[in-house]
Structure formats: C-alpha cells, structure tokens
Design an enzyme around this catalytic site. Structure first.
Site, short mmCIF file in Angstrom:
data_model
loop_
_atom_site.label_atom_id
_atom_site.label_comp_id
_atom_site.label_asym_id
_atom_site.label_seq_id
_atom_site.Cartn_x
_atom_site.Cartn_y
_atom_site.Cartn_z
N PHE A 106 0.81 -1.22 0.00
CA PHE A 106 0.00 0.00 0.00
C PHE A 106 0.84 1.26 0.00
O PHE A 106 0.37 2.34 -0.37
CB PHE A 106 -0.96 -0.01 1.20
CG PHE A 106 -0.34 0.43 2.50
CD1 PHE A 106 -0.57 1.71 2.99
CD2 PHE A 106 0.45 -0.42 3.25
CE1 PHE A 106 -0.02 2.13 4.19
CE2 PHE A 106 1.01 -0.02 4.45
CZ PHE A 106 0.77 1.27 4.93
N LYS A 107 2.11 1.13 0.39
CA LYS A 107 2.98 2.32 0.43
C LYS A 107 3.18 2.94 -0.95
O LYS A 107 3.60 4.09 -1.05
CB LYS A 107 4.34 1.94 1.02
CG LYS A 107 4.29 1.29 2.40
CD LYS A 107 3.86 2.25 3.47
CE LYS A 107 3.79 1.60 4.84
NZ LYS A 107 5.08 1.30 5.44
N ASP A 108 2.87 2.19 -2.02
CA ASP A 108 3.00 2.74 -3.37
C ASP A 108 2.10 3.95 -3.57
O ASP A 108 2.43 4.87 -4.33
CB ASP A 108 2.67 1.68 -4.43
CG ASP A 108 3.76 0.64 -4.58
OD1 ASP A 108 4.95 1.01 -4.49
OD2 ASP A 108 3.44 -0.55 -4.79
#
Length: 445
Positions: A106-108
């Site tokens: 999800f850090k993308d």
C-alpha cells in the site's frame, strides 16, 4: 492552506516548505491548519469518479493554492496506474487490495504521489536533495521505486535505513537491487533505531546545511495526504450498493499509525465511518493507550518486538502525535471513533488458515492482523455484526511466502513485479547503531 507543527499550532508554513522539510523545525509533524468539508452532494459526485479522478479532486482541496489543478490531475493519473479491487470474502466483510502497485504494498500510493510533489516543489533550480527513509519493511522499497532516477546526475537521492535481519527476503531485495540514486543501509538495530537515526539527521542543522535532507516516511505530510484517497474511494463505492447503506467499519493493519491517521482525516472531512480499528501485532503501545487512556492519558512507547507481520514492528509510533493533535483540534472523542487490538503471531497464523479454508482467500500476515482485529471488534459489539467492514490489505502475500506456506500449506504465486528483484543481486551498506556513522555516510553521498 497553511500547515502547522503538532508541537506549535501557531507556527504555520506552506505545503512546499512542509513537504521538502519533512519534519517541522521544532521536531513536530505537520498538519493542515484548517480542513475542507465534503458535503453530501460532493460525496455523491466523488462516488461516480475513477480513483485517479477522485484523487485529483481531493488533493486540490488541500493543494490548489500551491499546485495547479491541471498538474494535480496529471500527478494523480501518473501515480495511480494500478487497480484497488475490493473483494467480499464473507457477508459484510470486504478486503480492499492495496497491493497492486509496482512494489506490491500500500505504500506505493503515498510514495508515488509524493515523488511527483517533491519534483514539482523542488523545481528545476532547487538544490540537490537526499530523501532519508527508515523502514520496517515496505516503505523503503516503495520510496526507492518512486524516486528511482536513471539520469547520470540525479538531483534527488534516496537513503534507506532498514533493521538487519528484520525484513523479509523479498523486502530486502526490493530495497537493495535498484542502485542508481538509491542507497540501502542495513542497521544493526530495530526499526525504532532506524527511525531515531533519521530524526536525528533531520534535526542536525549543521548536517542539513551541507547536505539538504528530507524524509519520505509517513512523518512527511505528502505521504499522509494520498492515504486519505483510498478510504474515501472505498467508502463511497460501498455506499452505492443498496444492501450496504450503513457507514463502514475500517480495520487497518497499524504500525507507525500513518495509515490510520489517513483514515481519521478522511472521516473528519466528511467520509461516513462507523469505526476505525487500529489492528496491531504484539507491538501494542497504541491499543494499550486506547484501553487505558483514562488512567494515564499518555502513550507509553515500548521496545519493538519482532513478529511475523514485520512491517508493523513499531514500539514508538510517530503519527500518534498527529492523532492526538487532530482530536484536540477537532474536539473529537478518540474512543468514540477508534478502537485498538493487539494480535499475536499465533492468532495471525490461525486467521490466515481459517480465511483460506472458509473462503479460499490468501492473506498476508499484516492483512490477517487486520481481519482478526475486526473479528474481535465484532465479537464485542454484536450490533455491528452486519455493518459493512473493510479490511485494508496492505501487502501481497507473496512478499511473505514462508509465513503463508506455514499457514495454508503452499506458497502463493509470485507476481511479476517481484520476480525481477528476487533474481537480481543486492547491494547494501552495513551501519552500526550510531548516529555518527550515519552522518558520515550521508555526507559522502
């Protein structure tokens, strides 16, 4: 719109200054001084948009005074080129898959949006900048990928600090195989040690005068802003289904509390939310705070403990100060909107096994912590059993193949995004748990 430090609400600054600084001069974290409001009509409009379209409109509410609206549309289109499907694995229980970006985490979302903002705010004439990152697993690879620059003289360099032996093989490969403008440092310590070193460097005025630094951790407001987008998108998509009219519950795998702070911001500006669940592993400082808040009123940091859900192994979550500041600023009763649970490794594995057996769905250990926390919340709140709930799936199960294999008896298929990193040769620099060592390395970059 201006921003202020969590340590001094009267000291304001611009988005440009806040993004490029990362940390406020007084050591606090930046927050918007005022917040926009999503009316019912605006929410109905947003529910009809694609995710990049929604992201550009929400970001404009915060950034339009400093970033042209047309550019925000371009940034959102360029940053969010992947899907975020929502799977119903049981009645009223949904998994929001946030792992379809280039690094399968999800850090993308935050890293890619932030990298475009950095480049815009730095401009063509800005001084070279080093982005300093502490990671417990996924942040480092997402930031490295987002800022990767193949040009011969990149103006933005990336320095990643990760704890030795405490990230998965896939995570380490993703951080150490890019090269170019990305340097990976293996620290002989924990994530909390890495985070402490980063904060020391950012606060070292003599260093930053020689080597301008900023952070791309969730302490940077540019990482936090896009994390609101998927809460709003998922919540509004669910509201369009006639059978799910109630405001949803969100269960969020939580470590440094940046993700759940994004959910809190989304709720404050107008997204209907029944409850935000901070799903933590054995590193339970925040759940303990929520459960004992009336006794002490303080969060008690703990030494971080190593778990199967390593990206959440955080004993002293930085974004707690943002949560506390937002609650004070908005006169919010935190226990009324947020609950917290600590999930053991045994419970994590059990949830992964049970979910696969009952639905055929494969969870990574972090998402399993989120699902198990939701189960516990519903067990204690029977009236919420039919309220729709969204568990944020924060990483692809292939990033934790060995754990998945223990839980379900077979390893998940490796997606294309990860195959290249696994076969490439990594390069890392060993760093003792000492600030002077980091300082010398940063000066040499």
């Amino acid at each position: 719109m201006t921003l202020h430090s969590t340590l001094n609400p009267t000291s304001t600054t611009s988005w440009r200054d806040a993004v490029l600084r990362g940390l406020a001069p007084d050591g606090g974290l930046f927050l918007p001084t005022t917040l926009p409001t999503l009316s019912e009509g605006r929410r109905a409009h947003l529910a009809t948009l694609t995710f990049p379209e929604l992201a550009s409109e929400i970001s404009a509410l915060f950034l339009k005074d400093e970033v042209p609206v047309d550019l925000l549309k371009e940034i959102s289109s360029a940053a969010f080129t992947f899907d975020l499907p929502m799977r119903e694995i049981a009645p009223s229980t949904f998994i929001l898959e946030l792992f379809h970006g280039p690094t399968c985490a999800f850090k993308d979302f935050g890293a890619r949006f932030m990298s475009h903002l950095f480049r815009y705010f730095l401009g063509a004439e800005g001084a070279p900048l080093t982005v300093l990152v502490a990671t417990s697993g996924d942040t480092g690879s997402a930031v490295a990928n987002a800022f990767l620059d193949y040009s011969p003289n990149p103006r933005i360099k990336v320095a990643i600090l990760f704890p030795k032996g405490k990230v998965s093989v896939v995570q380490e490969k993703q951080m150490t195989t890019l090269g170019k403008n990305v340097s990976a440092f293996e620290v002989d310590g924990t994530f909390d040690d890495c985070q402490r070193l980063v904060k020391q460097a950012l606060a070292d005025n003599t260093l930053t005068k020689q080597t301008p630094l900023t952070s791309a951790n969730s302490i940077n407001i540019a990482r936090l802003l896009p994390q609101m987008f998927y809460y709003i998108y998922a919540g509004l998509q669910l509201s369009r289904r006639p059978s799910y009219s109630a405001a949803p519950i969100f269960s969020i795998p939580s470590g440094n509390l940046g993700n759940i702070t994004g959910g809190l911001l989304a709720s404050i500006i107008g997204l209907p939310v029944s409850q935000l669940i901070a799903a933590c592993n054995a590193n339970a400082a925040f759940p303990h705070y929520l459960q004992n808040r009336e006794q002490s009123g303080e969060l008690s940091p703990q030494p971080s403990r190593e778990t199967l859900s390593n990206a959440m192994d955080v004993g002293n979550p930085s974004n707690f100060s943002r949560i506390a500041s937002l609650c004070k600023q908005q006169a919010l009763d935190l226990p009324g909107i947020m609950s917290g649970f600590s999930i053991s490794d045994a419970e994590t594995l059990g949830c992964m096994t049970r979910c696969y057996s009952e639905s055929g769905y494969v969870l990574d250990p972090h998402t399993a912590v989120g699902l198990r926390a939701l189960e516990l919340y519903r067990e204690g709140n029977e009236a919420c059993s039919s309220v729709p709930a969204i568990v944020l799936a924060t990483a692809h199960p292939a990033k934790f193949s060995s754990v998945v294999e223990i839980a379900i008896g077979s390893a998940p298929q490796i997606p294309q995004q990860l195959q290249g990193a696994l076969s490439a040769k990594g390069y890392k620099i060993s760093l003792d748990n000492c600030y002077d060592s980091l300082r010398q390395q940063l000066l040499s970059l």
